[in-house]
Design a protein around this motif. Structure first.
Motif, short mmCIF file in Angstrom:
data_model
loop_
_atom_site.label_atom_id
_atom_site.label_comp_id
_atom_site.label_asym_id
_atom_site.label_seq_id
_atom_site.Cartn_x
_atom_site.Cartn_y
_atom_site.Cartn_z
N SER A 108 153.87 -89.25 30.02
CA SER A 108 155.07 -88.58 30.57
C SER A 108 156.36 -89.33 30.26
CB SER A 108 154.93 -88.40 32.09
OG SER A 108 154.86 -89.67 32.75
N GLY A 119 153.83 -82.94 19.85
CA GLY A 119 152.44 -82.93 19.42
C GLY A 119 151.97 -84.34 19.14
N LYS A 140 144.74 -84.96 26.18
CA LYS A 140 144.95 -83.50 26.09
C LYS A 140 145.41 -82.93 27.43
CE LYS A 140 141.57 -82.77 22.38
NZ LYS A 140 140.28 -82.14 22.01
N ALA A 141 144.77 -83.36 28.52
CA ALA A 141 145.12 -82.85 29.84
C ALA A 141 146.53 -83.25 30.23
CB ALA A 141 144.11 -83.35 30.87
N GLY A 143 148.86 -84.21 28.20
CA GLY A 143 149.77 -83.59 27.25
C GLY A 143 150.14 -82.18 27.68
N ASP A 144 149.14 -81.41 28.12
CA ASP A 144 149.42 -80.05 28.58
C ASP A 144 150.42 -80.03 29.73
OD1 ASP A 144 147.67 -78.99 26.73
OD2 ASP A 144 145.98 -78.84 28.13
N GLN A 145 150.36 -81.05 30.58
CA GLN A 145 151.27 -81.12 31.72
C GLN A 145 152.70 -81.49 31.30
OE1 GLN A 145 149.61 -83.85 34.59
NE2 GLN A 145 147.56 -82.97 34.42
N ASN A 146 152.83 -82.07 30.10
CA ASN A 146 154.14 -82.57 29.66
C ASN A 146 154.66 -81.90 28.39
OD1 ASN A 146 154.89 -85.20 31.37
ND2 ASN A 146 152.66 -85.17 31.10
N GLY A 147 154.10 -80.75 28.07
CA GLY A 147 154.58 -80.01 26.91
C GLY A 147 154.21 -80.60 25.58
N THR A 149 151.12 -80.94 22.74
CA THR A 149 149.82 -80.46 22.28
C THR A 149 149.10 -81.61 21.59
OG1 THR A 149 150.72 -78.25 21.93
CG2 THR A 149 148.62 -78.77 20.86
N GLU A 151 145.58 -83.43 19.98
CA GLU A 151 144.30 -83.14 19.35
C GLU A 151 143.73 -84.41 18.75
OE1 GLU A 151 144.27 -81.18 15.35
OE2 GLU A 151 146.37 -80.73 15.86
#
Length: 309
Positions: A108, A119, A140-141, A143-147, A149, A151
């Motif tokens: 974050s 990304g 990944k989790a 990252g999803d919360q902080n915009g 992506t 991989e």
């Protein structure tokens, strides 16, 4: 290619980037796959690409007395990342503050806010955060919360074996230059500034450019066929001794490279010596005449290995 630090900030033209995240020491085939995926994403998403690396290596921070093990310097990594298509190299200074940063704050605060990444691409074994509690699933989790992506790239296998920096170091220690080259996709190379020595090689008819090994992984001591890149862009084939010069006292660890066809002064200039093939182990000779005779044989073998004759 821009070299960046968090303290120096991320320029606006590199905000909204795809970040390849790892240490990438050696930049072997597995590392190339991670950075290659980041570059591909950057191309398709029309975004800049930053490759992030750590200096010092986290292992060196936690175990300061560990033996030298580096496969590349920062300068070498910067060139390799640039050739791979990255726009910037971000150097994380690995210190106590970074070591105790939580996984959540790393994503974050560092990735999202300070870097402005949208990304992130890593290897499948990437860990991060205090106590290395973060893994690719957490990345990944979070990252999803902080915009962001995130991989992970699957490992690269050769003959069913995962390519790793550790395996390359083992190959170098054993004098298995072929395997190291195969995994790296290039010859392992030692870069440094030419030191002023006792000019013993010149007196023997084999003037050498001498480098200290510093933090580099120590390959097997011995004689090598080499290619030497000089700071003006010129390249020369040659033969090199890597070790402690057992015939002479006192022992001193050096990489001593004799460049075929070079006539000039390299003192205080930066060169890079690429180890192409292992010729023989270093030996202690009874006298200088015997040493010189073997040096001539080594030169002939190096020329053969480099396809010069």
């Amino acid at each position: 290619m821009q070299r960046l630090t968090l303290d120096g900030g991320i320029p606006e033209n590199l905000k909204g980037s795809i970040v390849a995240l790892g240490n990438f020491d050696g930049f072997h085939l597995g590392h190339q796959a991670v950075v290659g995926r980041a570059v591909a994403r950057g191309f398709h998403e029309r975004r800049p690409v930053i490759v992030a690396t750590f200096e010092p290596h986290p292992v060196r921070f936690f175990k300061p007395d560990v033996l030298p093990f580096r496969l590349t310097t920062l300068d070498q990594r910067e060139q390799l990342f640039a050739h791979a298509g990255a726009d910037g190299m971000l150097v994380f200074h690995f210190d106590k503050a970074l070591a105790v940063t939580s996984s959540e704050d790393f994503v974050s605060e560092v990735l999202a806010k300070q870097i402005g990444a949208v990304g992130v691409v890593t290897g499948d074994d990437f860990t991060f955060g205090r106590g290395r509690k973060g893994d690719v699933a957490m990345l990944k989790a979070l990252g999803d919360q902080n915009g962001i992506t995130a991989e992970a790239v699957a490992p690269v296998l050769l003959d069913g074996v995962r390519i790793s920096s550790g395996r390359i170091r083992e190959a170098l220690e054993g004098g298995d230059i072929g395997t190291a080259t195969h995994f790296l996709t290039r010859d392992f190379a030692i870069e440094g500034v030419v030191q002023r020595g006792d000019q013993r090689g010149r007196h023997l008819g084999y003037p050498t450019a001498n480098l200290e090994l510093g933090d580099y992984q120590r390959p097997k001591y011995g004689i090598y066929a080499v290619r030497v890149m000089v700071d003006d862009g010129s390249e020369y084939p040659g033969v090199a001794s890597l070790g402690v010069r057992p015939t002479f006292e006192p022992p001193r660890e050096l990489l001593e490279a004799h460049l075929f066809g070079f006539d000039g002064d390299l003192y205080d200039r930066k060169i890079e010596v690429a180890l192409h093939a292992f010729i023989r182990e270093e030996k202690k000779f009874e006298d200088v005449e015997t040493l010189v005779a073997h040096m001539k044989d080594d030169e002939a073998e190096a020329r053969r290995m480099l396809a010069l004759d």
